[in-house]
Design a protein around this motif. Structure first.
Motif, PDB file in Angstrom:
ATOM      1  N   ALA A  36       9.025  14.839  19.726  1.00  0.00           N
ATOM      2  CA  ALA A  36       8.141  13.770  20.297  1.00  0.00           C
ATOM      3  C   ALA A  36       8.029  12.372  19.333  1.00  0.00           C
ATOM      4  CB  ALA A  36       6.608  14.413  20.766  1.00  0.00           C
ATOM      5  N   THR A  37       7.792  12.829  18.152  1.00  0.00           N
ATOM      6  CA  THR A  37       7.536  11.887  16.891  1.00  0.00           C
ATOM      7  C   THR A  37       8.650  11.290  16.110  1.00  0.00           C
ATOM      8  OG1 THR A  37       7.133  13.550  15.696  1.00  0.00           O
ATOM      9  CG2 THR A  37       5.292  12.799  16.890  1.00  0.00           C
ATOM     10  N   VAL A  38       9.488  12.188  15.553  1.00  0.00           N
ATOM     11  CA  VAL A  38      10.625  11.602  15.014  1.00  0.00           C
ATOM     12  C   VAL A  38      11.808  11.163  15.895  1.00  0.00           C
ATOM     13  CG1 VAL A  38      12.327  12.241  13.166  1.00  0.00           C
ATOM     14  CG2 VAL A  38       9.833  13.178  13.037  1.00  0.00           C
ATOM     15  N   ALA A  39      12.355  12.131  16.533  1.00  0.00           N
ATOM     16  CA  ALA A  39      13.489  11.682  17.309  1.00  0.00           C
ATOM     17  C   ALA A  39      13.159  10.865  18.399  1.00  0.00           C
ATOM     18  CB  ALA A  39      14.122  13.094  17.863  1.00  0.00           C
ATOM     19  N   GLU A  40      11.877  10.790  18.852  1.00  0.00           N
ATOM     20  CA  GLU A  40      11.417   9.993  19.844  1.00  0.00           C
ATOM     21  C   GLU A  40      12.360  10.231  21.292  1.00  0.00           C
ATOM     22  OE1 GLU A  40      11.722   6.003  18.797  1.00  0.00           O
ATOM     23  OE2 GLU A  40       9.961   6.293  17.479  1.00  0.00           O
ATOM     24  N   ARG A  41      12.031  11.600  21.827  1.00  0.00           N
ATOM     25  CA  ARG A  41      12.765  12.015  22.910  1.00  0.00           C
ATOM     26  C   ARG A  41      11.951  11.664  24.147  1.00  0.00           C
ATOM     27  NH1 ARG A  41      18.084  12.931  22.343  1.00  0.00           N
ATOM     28  NH2 ARG A  41      18.479  14.235  20.554  1.00  0.00           N
ATOM     29  N   PRO A  42      12.391  11.462  25.360  1.00  0.00           N
ATOM     30  CA  PRO A  42      11.526  11.277  26.618  1.00  0.00           C
ATOM     31  C   PRO A  42      10.828  12.575  26.904  1.00  0.00           C
ATOM     32  CG  PRO A  42      13.783  10.513  26.933  1.00  0.00           C
ATOM     33  CD  PRO A  42      13.845  11.228  25.538  1.00  0.00           C
ATOM     34  N   VAL A  43       9.490  12.422  27.639  1.00  0.00           N
ATOM     35  CA  VAL A  43       8.849  13.744  27.714  1.00  0.00           C
ATOM     36  C   VAL A  43       9.582  14.558  28.580  1.00  0.00           C
ATOM     37  CG1 VAL A  43       6.561  14.363  28.875  1.00  0.00           C
ATOM     38  CG2 VAL A  43       6.742  12.281  27.598  1.00  0.00           C
ATOM     39  N   ASP A  44      10.319  14.242  29.661  1.00  0.00           N
ATOM     40  CA  ASP A  44      11.112  15.248  30.591  1.00  0.00           C
ATOM     41  C   ASP A  44      12.046  15.913  29.539  1.00  0.00           C
ATOM     42  OD1 ASP A  44      12.634  12.995  29.923  1.00  0.00           O
ATOM     43  OD2 ASP A  44      13.339  12.921  32.122  1.00  0.00           O
ATOM     44  N   TRP A  45      12.855  15.284  28.676  1.00  0.00           N
ATOM     45  CA  TRP A  45      13.765  15.912  27.758  1.00  0.00           C
ATOM     46  C   TRP A  45      13.201  16.995  27.060  1.00  0.00           C
ATOM     47  CZ3 TRP A  45      15.015  17.029  22.910  1.00  0.00           C
ATOM     48  CH2 TRP A  45      16.455  17.556  22.671  1.00  0.00           C
ATOM     49  N   ILE A  46      11.875  16.582  26.425  1.00  0.00           N
ATOM     50  CA  ILE A  46      11.344  17.567  25.499  1.00  0.00           C
ATOM     51  C   ILE A  46      10.835  18.690  26.308  1.00  0.00           C
ATOM     52  CG2 ILE A  46       8.994  17.859  24.212  1.00  0.00           C
ATOM     53  CD1 ILE A  46       9.146  14.927  23.467  1.00  0.00           C
ATOM     54  N   PHE A  47      10.266  18.369  27.552  1.00  0.00           N
ATOM     55  CA  PHE A  47       9.634  19.744  28.320  1.00  0.00           C
ATOM     56  C   PHE A  47      10.903  20.787  28.911  1.00  0.00           C
ATOM     57  CE2 PHE A  47       5.637  17.591  29.097  1.00  0.00           C
ATOM     58  CZ  PHE A  47       4.849  18.622  29.092  1.00  0.00           C
ATOM     59  N   ALA A  48      12.177  20.093  29.023  1.00  0.00           N
ATOM     60  CA  ALA A  48      13.213  20.615  29.589  1.00  0.00           C
ATOM     61  C   ALA A  48      13.763  21.648  28.418  1.00  0.00           C
ATOM     62  CB  ALA A  48      14.415  19.682  30.093  1.00  0.00           C
ATOM     63  N   HIS A  49      13.976  20.956  27.100  1.00  0.00           N
ATOM     64  CA  HIS A  49      14.664  21.755  26.286  1.00  0.00           C
ATOM     65  C   HIS A  49      13.690  22.659  25.627  1.00  0.00           C
ATOM     66  CE1 HIS A  49      17.420  18.609  26.547  1.00  0.00           C
ATOM     67  NE2 HIS A  49      18.507  19.241  25.773  1.00  0.00           N
ATOM     68  N   SER A  50      12.333  22.330  25.350  1.00  0.00           N
ATOM     69  CA  SER A  50      11.265  23.258  24.756  1.00  0.00           C
ATOM     70  C   SER A  50      10.988  24.426  25.720  1.00  0.00           C
ATOM     71  CB  SER A  50      10.171  22.516  24.190  1.00  0.00           C
ATOM     72  OG  SER A  50      10.272  21.505  23.317  1.00  0.00           O
ATOM     73  N   GLY A  51      10.903  24.003  26.975  1.00  0.00           N
ATOM     74  CA  GLY A  51      10.463  25.046  27.817  1.00  0.00           C
ATOM     75  C   GLY A  51      11.749  26.177  27.890  1.00  0.00           C
ATOM     76  N   GLY A  52      12.997  25.522  27.947  1.00  0.00           N
ATOM     77  CA  GLY A  52      14.450  26.363  28.002  1.00  0.00           C
ATOM     78  C   GLY A  52      14.323  27.297  26.954  1.00  0.00           C
ATOM     79  N   GLU A  53      13.956  26.841  25.558  1.00  0.00           N
ATOM     80  CA  GLU A  53      14.112  27.836  24.426  1.00  0.00           C
ATOM     81  C   GLU A  53      12.949  28.794  24.462  1.00  0.00           C
ATOM     82  OE1 GLU A  53      16.269  26.484  20.984  1.00  0.00           O
ATOM     83  OE2 GLU A  53      14.973  24.816  20.974  1.00  0.00           O
ATOM     84  N   ALA A  54      11.726  28.257  24.779  1.00  0.00           N
ATOM     85  CA  ALA A  54      10.808  29.388  25.258  1.00  0.00           C
ATOM     86  C   ALA A  54      11.117  30.344  26.115  1.00  0.00           C
ATOM     87  CB  ALA A  54       9.394  28.624  25.509  1.00  0.00           C
ATOM     88  N   LEU A  55      11.595  30.035  27.139  1.00  0.00           N
ATOM     89  CA  LEU A  55      11.929  31.121  28.057  1.00  0.00           C
ATOM     90  C   LEU A  55      13.043  31.915  27.793  1.00  0.00           C
ATOM     91  CD1 LEU A  55      11.900  28.882  31.640  1.00  0.00           C
ATOM     92  CD2 LEU A  55      10.189  30.889  30.888  1.00  0.00           C
ATOM     93  N   TRP A  56      14.309  31.398  27.008  1.00  0.00           N
ATOM     94  CA  TRP A  56      15.164  32.111  26.185  1.00  0.00           C
ATOM     95  C   TRP A  56      14.532  33.122  25.388  1.00  0.00           C
ATOM     96  CZ3 TRP A  56      20.193  32.837  27.150  1.00  0.00           C
ATOM     97  CH2 TRP A  56      21.068  33.256  25.855  1.00  0.00           C
ATOM     98  N   LEU A  57      13.736  32.628  24.515  1.00  0.00           N
ATOM     99  CA  LEU A  57      13.129  33.493  23.463  1.00  0.00           C
ATOM    100  C   LEU A  57      12.257  34.609  24.017  1.00  0.00           C
ATOM    101  CD1 LEU A  57      12.609  34.157  20.309  1.00  0.00           C
ATOM    102  CD2 LEU A  57      10.798  32.627  20.529  1.00  0.00           C
ATOM    103  N   GLY A  58      11.544  34.111  25.107  1.00  0.00           N
ATOM    104  CA  GLY A  58      10.644  35.332  25.629  1.00  0.00           C
ATOM    105  C   GLY A  58      11.561  36.433  26.267  1.00  0.00           C
TER     106      GLY A  58
END
Length: 367
Positions: free
Chosen positions: A112-134
């Motif tokens: 969100a701060t350094v790479a300045e990714r779009p919000v939808d990109w952040i939710f997709a990737h962070s959410g996917g990684e959280a689901l994968w880890l869980g």
């Protein structure tokens, strides 16, 4: 429990999965960048068994270094999946959850701060990684719970059999005490009665031969009745029965409650099997099935085959799992089975084959 096979498999999957995963998640697919990361994480996976927490931290640092240098553009947690799974298998689930949560928070903030990714990109990737880890940690936790349950069931089976054997020995001891008392009564009574009649016969031998003959006849009748009673009592004391073989069905039913499908096949007639051989057969089957339940959690089926012949008994216990090398080398009952069978003049082999793990014993009946 982290095994050697797991570390090899985790290393191989990491080597292949990291480049493929980066390509699927939109990361850099240039082999110059993805190759060193995949190789490094694969090599680290080989040390999971000895240092699970250290390997997890080092794996996350490798991903951190690559991504903060913008050598890869996606993936903050999943490239270290092998390290997370290994830590959870080693009983460090809480550490893995904390490390994963901190890493997930860091990369969400980074995107969100350094790479300045779009919000939808952040939710997709962070959410996917959280689901994968869980999902990965939940699967490992379920596997560990199932393994612990099967180990507990195997322990209970062993304890139940031990207690049953102790109770049976106590009952046999009590029976032998009663039989000893009966033997004493029969012998003492017989000797006393026979002694009286012999004295009467001796006194009347010259003066009243008919009375002497009658006393001798009575003494012989008492002796015959006493011999019949003694034979019956001695028959109870003999070790000719085979209760151990009759208990195999109950043992198999107990193992089935631990989730292992077991079939019992018998060929021949066990009626002439001596008690020591029958006990050895029972112990081989018991130890083999207990080892399967306790040390081969991947096994789903076991087949017990007994072949009786006039000269020997052959026991074959086969499952579709694989005992770890430590179980075969260190024993876990295998050494004890081999010694018990060897003491009766037989031989026992135990080891893997193409379909699973096999324990085979051949015991002479006439030994």
């Amino acid at each position: 429990m982290v095994t050697t096979k797991f570390t090899y498999a985790a290393s191989a999957l990491t080597l292949v999965g990291v480049p493929a995963g980066l390509a699927m998640t939109g990361g850099n697919v240039d082999g110059v960048f993805t190759g060193p990361l995949a190789v490094t994480l694969a090599l680290l996976a080989l040390g999971i068994r000895r240092w699970p927490r250290t390997i997890l931290v080092l794996s996350l640092l490798c991903v951190f270094t690559q991504r903060t240098s913008f050598l890869i553009e996606a993936g903050g947690i999943w490239p270290a999946t092998a390290a997370f799974v290994g830590a959870a298998l080693a009983g460090r689930t809480r550490f893995a959850v904390v490390a994963g949560s901190l890493a997930l928070l860091f990369w969400t903030n980074w995107d969100a701060t350094v790479a300045e990714r779009p919000v939808d990109w952040i939710f997709a990737h962070s959410g996917g990684e959280a689901l994968w880890l869980g999902a990965a940690l939940a699967g490992v936790t379920a596997y560990r719970n199932a393994l612990g349950w099967r180990t507990e069931m195997a322990h209970r089976i062993t304890q139940d059999e031990l207690q049953r054997e102790i109770d049976a020995r106590r009952r046999r001891a009590e029976e032998r005490v009663e039989i000893a008392r009966d033997l004493h009564d029969v012998v003492s009574h017989t000797l006393a009665v026979v002694g009286v009649h012999l004295n009467v016969a001796l006194d009347a031998f010259d003066a009243e031969p008919e009375e002497a003959r009658s006393s001798l006849k009575l003494a012989q009748e008492v002796r015959n009745r006493a011999m019949t009673d003694l034979k019956a009592l001695v028959g109870v004391l003999r070790e000719g029965s085979v209760p151990a073989l009759e208990s195999l069905d109950g043992l198999v039913d107990q193992v089935r409650t631990a989730g292992l499908r077991v079939s019992l096949n018998e060929f021949g007639d066990p009626v002439d099997v001596p008690a020591p051989v029958a006990t050895a057969v029972y112990r081989v089957v018991q130890e083999s099935l207990t080892n399967t339940v306790r040390h081969a959690p991947q096994a789903t089926r076991a087949v017990v085959t007994l072949r009786y012949s006039p000269s020997r008994v052959v026991v074959d216990v086969r499952d579709d799992g694989t005992l770890p090398v430590e179980a075969v080398v260190d024993g876990h009952g295998i050494a004890g089975m081999r010694e018990r069978v060897a003491a009766l003049g037989g031989a026992l082999t135990a080891g893997p084959d193409k379909s699973g793990f096999v324990v085979r014993a051949s015991i002479p009946v006439g030994s």
